[in-house]
Design a protein around this motif. Structure first.
Motif, PDB file in Angstrom:
ATOM      1  N   VAL A  61       0.841  -1.203   0.000  1.00 11.15           N
ATOM      2  CA  VAL A  61       0.000   0.000   0.000  1.00 11.15           C
ATOM      3  C   VAL A  61       0.874   1.250   0.000  1.00 11.15           C
ATOM      4  CG1 VAL A  61      -1.650   1.330   1.379  1.00 11.15           C
ATOM      5  CG2 VAL A  61      -1.963  -1.131   1.093  1.00 11.15           C
ATOM      6  N   LEU A  62       1.956   1.235   0.806  1.00 10.79           N
ATOM      7  CA  LEU A  62       2.890   2.365   0.835  1.00 10.79           C
ATOM      8  C   LEU A  62       3.487   2.612  -0.547  1.00 10.79           C
ATOM      9  CD1 LEU A  62       4.769   4.445   2.191  1.00 10.79           C
ATOM     10  CD2 LEU A  62       6.289   2.535   2.787  1.00 10.79           C
TER      11      LEU A  62
ATOM     12  N   ILE B 136       3.873   5.826  -5.529  1.00  9.35           N
ATOM     13  CA  ILE B 136       3.826   5.901  -6.990  1.00  9.35           C
ATOM     14  C   ILE B 136       2.773   6.913  -7.452  1.00  9.35           C
ATOM     15  CG2 ILE B 136       3.141   4.630  -9.062  1.00  9.35           C
ATOM     16  CD1 ILE B 136       5.913   3.982  -8.340  1.00  9.35           C
ATOM     17  N   LEU B 137       1.568   6.825  -6.856  1.00 14.88           N
ATOM     18  CA  LEU B 137       0.482   7.714  -7.265  1.00 14.88           C
ATOM     19  C   LEU B 137       0.794   9.170  -6.938  1.00 14.88           C
ATOM     20  CD1 LEU B 137      -2.648   5.604  -6.213  1.00 14.88           C
ATOM     21  CD2 LEU B 137      -1.689   5.888  -8.494  1.00 14.88           C
TER      22      LEU B 137
ATOM     23  N   THR C 119       2.326  14.649  -8.607  1.00 18.45           N
ATOM     24  CA  THR C 119       3.128  15.858  -8.425  1.00 18.45           C
ATOM     25  C   THR C 119       3.974  16.143  -9.663  1.00 18.45           C
ATOM     26  OG1 THR C 119       3.226  15.356  -6.049  1.00 18.45           O
ATOM     27  CG2 THR C 119       4.761  17.005  -6.890  1.00 18.45           C
ATOM     28  N   TRP C 120       4.573  15.103 -10.228  1.00 18.39           N
ATOM     29  CA  TRP C 120       5.384  15.268 -11.439  1.00 18.39           C
ATOM     30  C   TRP C 120       4.536  15.821 -12.590  1.00 18.39           C
ATOM     31  CZ3 TRP C 120      10.623  13.872 -12.529  1.00 18.39           C
ATOM     32  CH2 TRP C 120      10.967  13.937 -13.875  1.00 18.39           C
TER      33      TRP C 120
ATOM     34  N   TRP D  81      14.423   7.359  -3.177  1.00 15.17           N
ATOM     35  CA  TRP D  81      13.552   6.956  -2.081  1.00 15.17           C
ATOM     36  C   TRP D  81      12.564   5.885  -2.528  1.00 15.17           C
ATOM     37  CZ3 TRP D  81      11.072  11.245   1.459  1.00 15.17           C
ATOM     38  CH2 TRP D  81      10.586  10.654   2.620  1.00 15.17           C
ATOM     39  N   ILE D  82      11.908   6.125  -3.648  1.00 14.08           N
ATOM     40  CA  ILE D  82      10.899   5.176  -4.118  1.00 14.08           C
ATOM     41  C   ILE D  82      11.552   3.877  -4.599  1.00 14.08           C
ATOM     42  CG2 ILE D  82      10.730   5.757  -6.583  1.00 14.08           C
ATOM     43  CD1 ILE D  82       7.710   5.861  -6.226  1.00 14.08           C
ATOM     44  N   THR D  83      12.815   3.959  -5.039  1.00  8.80           N
ATOM     45  CA  THR D  83      13.533   2.744  -5.435  1.00  8.80           C
ATOM     46  C   THR D  83      13.851   1.875  -4.229  1.00  8.80           C
ATOM     47  OG1 THR D  83      14.508   3.920  -7.311  1.00  8.80           O
ATOM     48  CG2 THR D  83      15.576   1.874  -6.630  1.00  8.80           C
ATOM     49  N   ILE D  84      14.202   2.511  -3.115  1.00  7.91           N
ATOM     50  CA  ILE D  84      14.494   1.761  -1.888  1.00  7.91           C
ATOM     51  C   ILE D  84      13.272   0.962  -1.452  1.00  7.91           C
ATOM     52  CG2 ILE D  84      15.072   1.995   0.559  1.00  7.91           C
ATOM     53  CD1 ILE D  84      16.776   4.410  -0.179  1.00  7.91           C
TER      54      ILE D  84
END
Length: 428
Positions: free
Chosen positions: A105-106, A111-112, A117-118, A232-235
């Motif tokens: 869920v995190l 991702i969303l 934001t991007w 961060w999102i890769t970790i």
């Protein structure tokens, strides 16, 4: 009471090991990372507040607010996940399904929110570009010169004058945007044609357009922020991706394995069976009576030992607790044997004690229909024992599991149920 507390701690927490300490250190380092980034964002070291327009830009304030909220959201969710992960590492009672669901869920939320934001910042840059392209053709207004960024009374054309002087460019898409009325901010002072200047009438003006340069700088001002977000999102995403990949690979391998076993068995259904070593019952009635008395004597001795353990726990040790830990850490080879259904029927017809059917629940995130398996009491060396079958000890728990596709079934607790242990009476 102290003895019970120590024993509860031993059964509640896992025994420390280098693996647990290493894993915990990695989680703590990541938690520090998650706590440090909001501090950097609040202090302005992570977010770039550089502006290219004079006055108070609402777009700039909106961009900084969105980036800050993204950092705060991710930090809070990741710190919560770190706490759950540390509990999963050190507490014996596992809640892996809850933890895996929380991490998934995190990851989806990250991702969303990252994509949203991007996309919003990309649209803002496009709106920035269109707002200035709408000014073409540009008209030089006498006395309308470049102003300071803090000037709240400036017009949009003032930004163009300032860009031309600061970046040594002319016009938005070229000096032709001004027509024949080229402002002084476009003029090359003390330069020649070899330094990026072109002759227009009797003057030298900068050939480079301003808008591509400004758009490049606008896109790069948040580059550090987005690099940190991607790391961060890769970790978070790498472990999730590895787990899902392993799940797919294991599902594929197990499917091929099931098909191969099905073909090797001649197209028959394969069933899981636990063969348990059967004691020789060819004893006289007197020998059986003596065995019963010996078992009762051992049971009484066990009670005495447990009472002594309760008395001796003042020094912080527990023989029973250590024995439980040693038993939990020791496992033999897997004692599940997969046999054709026809072989099971033959055992049912020819054995004095027929196979006993049990039901096992899948170790899955989502519940699945229980699967049948069988226990068979059989003597060692019996001609009915299938070749390659592993004999289990009735009094010694062993690893006992099998997989069907990506569904895993573990039945140790069914084959060797934990019996309630006799409780000794502490001395008065």
């Amino acid at each position: 009471m102290a003895a019970e507390t120590d024993d509860n701690k031993k059964t509640f927490y896992r025994k420390p090991s280098p693996t647990l300490w290493t894993t915990s250190s990695l989680v703590i380092i990541f938690a520090v990372w998650c706590g440090l980034l909001p501090i950097l964002a609040a202090s302005g070291h992570l977010l770039n507040s550089q502006s290219f327009e004079c006055g108070n830009s609402n777009e700039e304030a909106s961009r900084l607010k969105k980036e800050s909220l993204l950092v705060y959201l991710w930090s809070g969710l990741c710190l919560l996940s770190c706490i759950l992960l540390l509990l999963e590492i050190w507490i014996r009672k596992s809640f892996f399904s809850v933890l895996l669901g929380a991490i998934c869920v995190l990851f989806v939320i990250m991702i969303l929110s990252f994509t949203k934001t991007w996309k919003e910042e990309t649209l803002e840059i496009q709106a920035f570009k269109q707002r200035y392209l709408a000014l073409i053709p540009l008209t030089d207004i006498p006395g309308n010169k470049q102003t300071n960024l803090n000037d709240t009374n400036c017009s949009i054309l003032n930004n163009v004058y300032r860009w031309q002087a600061e970046f040594k460019c002319c016009g938005l898409e070229g000096y032709q945007d001004w027509g024949s009325m080229i402002p002084d901010s476009c003029l090359c002072e003390g330069e020649d044609n070899s330094s990026g200047c072109v002759g227009v009438g009797n003057s030298l003006v900068h050939e480079k357009p301003c808008l591509p340069t400004v758009l490049s700088l606008v896109g790069k001002r948040s580059s550090t922020f987005w690099i940190v977000m991607i790391v961060w999102i890769t970790i978070i995403g790498a472990p999730v991706a590895i787990f899902l990949l392993a799940l797919v690979v294991s599902f594929s391998l197990c499917s091929y394995w099931s098909v191969w076993k099905y073909k090797m068995s001649g197209g028959q259904e394969i069933v899981p069976v636990v063969f348990i070593r059967k004691d020789n019952n060819n004893q006289t009635e007197e020998e059986n009576r003596k065995d019963g008395e010996a078992k009762e004597s051992r049971r009484d001795e066990d009670v005495v030992v447990e009472v002594e353990d309760v008395e001796d726990v003042e020094d912080g040790t527990s023989v029973e607790g250590e024995g439980q830990e040693a038993a939990e850490e020791h496992w033999d080879e897997n004692v599940i044997t997969m046999i054709p259904l026809s072989e099971l029927r033959r055992l049912q017809d020819e054995l004095d004690t027929p196979p006993v059917q049990h039901q096992a629940q899948c170790l899955c995130i989502f519940s699945r229909k229980p699967k049948n398996f069988y226990t068979v009491m059989i003597e060692e060396g019996s001609p009915l024992l299938p070749s390659g079958a592993v004999l289990a000890d009735a009094n010694k728990p062993s690893e006992c599991l099998w997989a069907e596709g990506h569904h895993v079934f573990s039945v140790e607790h069914i084959v060797w149920p934990r019996e309630s242990k006799p409780q000794g009476t502490p001395p008065l």
